[in-house]
Write a protein that holds these residues in place. Sequence first.
Motif, PDB file in Angstrom:
ATOM      1  N   LYS A  17       0.805  -1.218   0.000  1.00  0.00           N
ATOM      2  CA  LYS A  17       0.000   0.000   0.000  1.00  0.00           C
ATOM      3  C   LYS A  17       0.840   1.272   0.000  1.00  0.00           C
ATOM      4  CE  LYS A  17      -4.076  -1.888   2.316  1.00  0.00           C
ATOM      5  NZ  LYS A  17      -5.013  -1.722   3.439  1.00  0.00           N
ATOM      6  N   SER A  19       2.745   4.517  -0.840  1.00  0.00           N
ATOM      7  CA  SER A  19       2.475   5.507  -1.873  1.00  0.00           C
ATOM      8  C   SER A  19       3.771   5.892  -2.576  1.00  0.00           C
ATOM      9  CB  SER A  19       1.839   6.753  -1.243  1.00  0.00           C
ATOM     10  OG  SER A  19       1.649   7.751  -2.197  1.00  0.00           O
ATOM     11  N   CYS A  36      -0.611   8.245 -13.346  1.00  0.00           N
ATOM     12  CA  CYS A  36      -1.113   7.276 -12.376  1.00  0.00           C
ATOM     13  C   CYS A  36      -1.373   5.960 -13.098  1.00  0.00           C
ATOM     14  CB  CYS A  36      -2.399   7.777 -11.716  1.00  0.00           C
ATOM     15  SG  CYS A  36      -3.156   6.573 -10.595  1.00  0.00           S
ATOM     16  N   THR A 109      -2.991  13.080  -5.329  1.00  0.00           N
ATOM     17  CA  THR A 109      -2.984  11.655  -5.000  1.00  0.00           C
ATOM     18  C   THR A 109      -4.031  10.919  -5.817  1.00  0.00           C
ATOM     19  OG1 THR A 109      -2.311  12.189  -2.738  1.00  0.00           O
ATOM     20  CG2 THR A 109      -3.092   9.951  -3.144  1.00  0.00           C
ATOM     21  N   CYS A 110      -3.595   9.831  -6.426  1.00  0.00           N
ATOM     22  CA  CYS A 110      -4.486   8.979  -7.217  1.00  0.00           C
ATOM     23  C   CYS A 110      -4.773   7.713  -6.401  1.00  0.00           C
ATOM     24  CB  CYS A 110      -3.808   8.651  -8.542  1.00  0.00           C
ATOM     25  SG  CYS A 110      -4.663   7.399  -9.528  1.00  0.00           S
ATOM     26  N   TYR A 111      -6.046   7.522  -6.013  1.00  0.00           N
ATOM     27  CA  TYR A 111      -6.457   6.354  -5.225  1.00  0.00           C
ATOM     28  C   TYR A 111      -7.108   5.337  -6.155  1.00  0.00           C
ATOM     29  CZ  TYR A 111      -5.922   9.588  -1.289  1.00  0.00           C
ATOM     30  OH  TYR A 111      -5.438  10.500  -0.382  1.00  0.00           O
ATOM     31  N   THR A 113      -9.027   1.737  -6.135  1.00  0.00           N
ATOM     32  CA  THR A 113      -9.669   0.686  -5.329  1.00  0.00           C
ATOM     33  C   THR A 113     -10.298  -0.344  -6.268  1.00  0.00           C
ATOM     34  OG1 THR A 113     -11.692   2.005  -5.242  1.00  0.00           O
ATOM     35  CG2 THR A 113     -10.172   2.245  -3.403  1.00  0.00           C
ATOM     36  N   ASP A 116      -6.264  -0.788  -3.388  1.00  0.00           N
ATOM     37  CA  ASP A 116      -5.674   0.061  -2.344  1.00  0.00           C
ATOM     38  C   ASP A 116      -4.318   0.646  -2.766  1.00  0.00           C
ATOM     39  OD1 ASP A 116      -7.826  -0.322  -0.642  1.00  0.00           O
ATOM     40  OD2 ASP A 116      -6.938  -2.085   0.291  1.00  0.00           O
ATOM     41  N   GLU A 117      -4.198   0.965  -4.020  1.00  0.00           N
ATOM     42  CA  GLU A 117      -2.969   1.602  -4.500  1.00  0.00           C
ATOM     43  C   GLU A 117      -3.105   3.120  -4.415  1.00  0.00           C
ATOM     44  OE1 GLU A 117      -1.022  -0.478  -8.076  1.00  0.00           O
ATOM     45  OE2 GLU A 117      -3.148  -0.998  -8.262  1.00  0.00           O
ATOM     46  N   GLN A 118      -1.988   3.777  -4.115  1.00  0.00           N
ATOM     47  CA  GLN A 118      -1.942   5.231  -4.076  1.00  0.00           C
ATOM     48  C   GLN A 118      -0.721   5.716  -4.855  1.00  0.00           C
ATOM     49  OE1 GLN A 118      -2.124   6.900  -0.153  1.00  0.00           O
ATOM     50  NE2 GLN A 118      -3.707   5.489   0.547  1.00  0.00           N
ATOM     51  N   THR A 120       1.213   9.251  -5.761  1.00  0.00           N
ATOM     52  CA  THR A 120       1.285  10.663  -5.383  1.00  0.00           C
ATOM     53  C   THR A 120       2.183  11.421  -6.348  1.00  0.00           C
ATOM     54  OG1 THR A 120       0.990  10.087  -3.060  1.00  0.00           O
ATOM     55  CG2 THR A 120       1.837  12.273  -3.527  1.00  0.00           C
TER      56      THR A 120
END
Length: 203
Positions: A17, A19, A36, A109-111, A113, A116-118, A120
């Motif tokens: 997880k 970032s 991203c 920030t690119c979330y 789901t 659960d990757e982030q 930045t």
Amino acid sequence: MVISCCFICVFAVLIHKVSLQETVEAVIGASVLLPCSSTEHDLKLQDTDVSWRHNGSKIVCDLTPYSNLLELQDPQYQNRIETFPLEYEKGNFSIKLTDLTHTDAGKYTCYITPSDEQKTVQLIINESTAEKGNTTTDQENQGEESRPDIVEPSTLWVLVCISLIGVIVLIIICLRKNISRCLMSSARSVGSDAQEVMNPCTY
């Protein structure tokens, strides 16, 4: 043994997880690509949601495989976000931000789901080329103003006055010397005349 296994599992999840941060620079008024991409190989687009946030709170845009959910988008980004739906299949959820201003600088920030990757991206906004050119011109003008070979009128008048005063002083000195010489020669001639008058042999 069980505790060790749990610790390893938690540590692996945290690493997964983590970032990843990237720095991007752009200039005012231009456009910038905020990257991203998902590292998941078995990503199912129908179950995937992607959201972009600015400085953790502002909603830049929300993406799904088939549409952009813009209802909750911050007004700052309306009509300024370009997405690339054809790239979703490849796990690429990058966006393009146009008409950049100073307020666009910060952390994006690119979330992704449910993976659960982030991702930045730190966006740095620099001055535009035109502003840099104006700044350079201003600096050059200031440099020219401070150059010693450019004399202001007031300084020129001061130099002229000093020169005139110097010439007048030299003239006065020369005149004083000439006057002194004349006086001394006059005194000598008067003395010689007096001696001639007093000397009877001259008659």
